[in-house]
Design a protein around this motif. Sequence first.
Motif, mmCIF file in Angstrom:
data_model
loop_
_atom_site.group_PDB
_atom_site.id
_atom_site.type_symbol
_atom_site.label_atom_id
_atom_site.label_comp_id
_atom_site.label_asym_id
_atom_site.label_seq_id
_atom_site.Cartn_x
_atom_site.Cartn_y
_atom_site.Cartn_z
ATOM 1 N N TYR A 1 107.357 39.465 10.139
ATOM 2 C CA TYR A 1 107.583 38.862 11.456
ATOM 3 C C TYR A 1 107.019 39.714 12.594
ATOM 4 N N LEU A 2 107.049 41.036 12.401
ATOM 5 C CA LEU A 2 106.652 41.911 13.508
ATOM 6 C C LEU A 2 105.157 42.185 13.507
ATOM 7 N N SER A 3 104.384 41.142 13.698
ATOM 8 C CA SER A 3 102.965 41.324 13.974
ATOM 9 C C SER A 3 102.848 41.836 15.420
ATOM 10 N N ALA A 4 101.653 42.234 15.790
ATOM 11 C CA ALA A 4 101.463 42.828 17.126
ATOM 12 C C ALA A 4 101.899 41.883 18.237
ATOM 13 N N LYS A 5 101.741 40.565 18.053
ATOM 14 C CA LYS A 5 102.090 39.637 19.133
ATOM 15 C C LYS A 5 103.599 39.507 19.333
ATOM 16 N N HIS A 6 104.381 40.000 18.381
ATOM 17 C CA HIS A 6 105.840 39.977 18.517
ATOM 18 C C HIS A 6 106.397 41.316 18.994
#
Length: 673
Positions: free
Chosen positions: A531-536
């Motif tokens: 879930y914690l891609s850079a956009k998040h």
Amino acid sequence: MSIIYTLDKRCQEILKILMYAKGYVKAQDLADELHISKRSIYYDLTKINEWLTDNDLPLLIQERGKGVLVPSDAISLIQKKMDAQDLGNLPVFTPEDRQYIEICTMICKNRKLYIEDFIDLCQVSRNTIINDLKAVIRFLKQYNIELHYDIKSGYEIIREAVKKRAIFFMLFPQILNHYQNRKILTEYEDEVISILSKLRHIEEELDTEYVSGILPTLALFMATLPNQHDTLNFADMDEEEIVQTKEYNLVQKYFSNLETSEKIYVTLHLLGSRLQTIPVNVSKEQGETYEMSKLLVSEFERLSYAYFKQEDELINAINAHLKTSLYRYRYGIQLGNPLLNNIKTEYEELFELTKRACHVLEKKIGTMISDAEVAYLTLHFGAFLTINQDDKKEFRILIICPNGIGTGNMLRNEITALIPQATEICNLPLSLYNENHGYDIVISTVILPNEKKLVVVHPILTDQDRVTILRNCMYTDPHAKMQIDEITKIASSYMNSTNLIKFQKSLQEYYSSIQIPKVPHRNFGQTLSYYLSAKHIQVCSKEVDWEEALRISCKPLLEDRSISESYVNAIINDQKYKGLYMFLADDLVLAHSAIENGVHHVDVSLCTFKKPVRFLNGKYARIILVLAAEDQTKHIRILNDVLDIFSKKKSIDQIVDLDSPLEISHYIATHID
């Protein structure tokens, strides 16, 4: 002289899977289930057919594209032959089996043993025993127990009696089947039979049942008491508390020749090993275990963010478990859990959360909770996690599981998820099973020879078990049968009765195979890094107040439509009135609210703050994680990852020092075990 073929342990497992699958099973699925190669499966199938031929039994049916099938009329014949040859538990000692046998033998004999003794016991080479004993030394060291060796006198386990015995009761249930097959420790047979008979009388007089394997294990150990010359010391124990129980009076009645300390020791096992959740009110402080149960459930909810709808019922179930277990916790008596490895594998995330929650229990009672105990508690928690179900049709399932209340409840919970059309799913002790039960299907962890609606499964379900349950229920479920009957009725206009019967059978097999390809494990969700891609991820350099900090942190989830604006407002309102509970650790806030307050699907975002954010309780946060949980289970893996990473203060420092979302995303991905 003709060769007499037999079945090794793996061949028995394959044959059992095939017998109760109610349809074709593909070789690749068997290979995946048993973690071996497809080539090994074919080799084992050849050995099984050789055994079937040698015993004048029908061979396995193998068809390209379909898989392997046991003819339905051969199942009972094969089972009878396996029972007659005592193949149900054919002993094949694994390295772990041998090590447990070696440890338990040293404790039972309570004297020094030579390598030759172990060679005779396990029927392996000297080098194998030497390697085993090295592993035994490493295993015992975990429990601060020493394996002492003297070149003249041999090997001996050094430790005070209670701790040493605790290891025996932890390990022996896992090798009990070898003893019952008379392959190990047979010299006490007459004494064990006599003692076990008396323990069964105690069980009847108490009107209770004990965890599977406990009474035979206790009987065996009691038969070795003449060898036990150690002094028992129950530190800080008020003997009066124990001797006033009904259990102690019955031990006095049936084992009057035992020393008082040994009577107390046996009583502690009887108090701590009940199968049923029947309160045993022998605690001096009324409500002590109930308060512990509330504390444990509260801690689990705090860590998991899964709030139980049947919280009172769960607390009562754990309370009953703790009432009997508290004696073992306090006086160093272990209860073995033969399902431990299966539970840790199948419910890894749930086990880890339960283990973390048990820290509050350890602080309360002042002693460590073993993994075996954590596994039992894991089953209690898992059994109460809510499952969304569709409308049910008339369909009744009976579960027979002699492995304990927690295991039975977990089985019922899993089967409820697998078979939502079931009207009734009932757990029943083996002792109360009656062939004239009226249920549509019987799911059992033990073979019931005369049961015509039987599905045999492992106590902790494997993938193949799940497929087998679904397949059998597809055959039995009135709704599914109606669909097949309708298709057959249409086909009857185009074929004769002989072909129609064949067509119906093929339709059932095909229908089951396309409906049930592969069943996943319980869904505990994706990892945190998923879930914690850079956009998040965001990095905030400016100074903000706590409310603005929360709104900033929620922004990626709003943009992805994982949550609504009402969820953000709910988090802020919760913070105003609950405050401290959102702080998962110093400097770390895990912001969340109830599912019904605006969650669309499970998701996570993270924001770091270069200038710490002061919250209403006076604490400061440098990292805010926002969690959106759509049910009670799909976010559990996320939480385990959060606890793994952020339980270390240096991780928080290192993440806050990073300047870009990409760097933070990479850090998290590389630090998740």
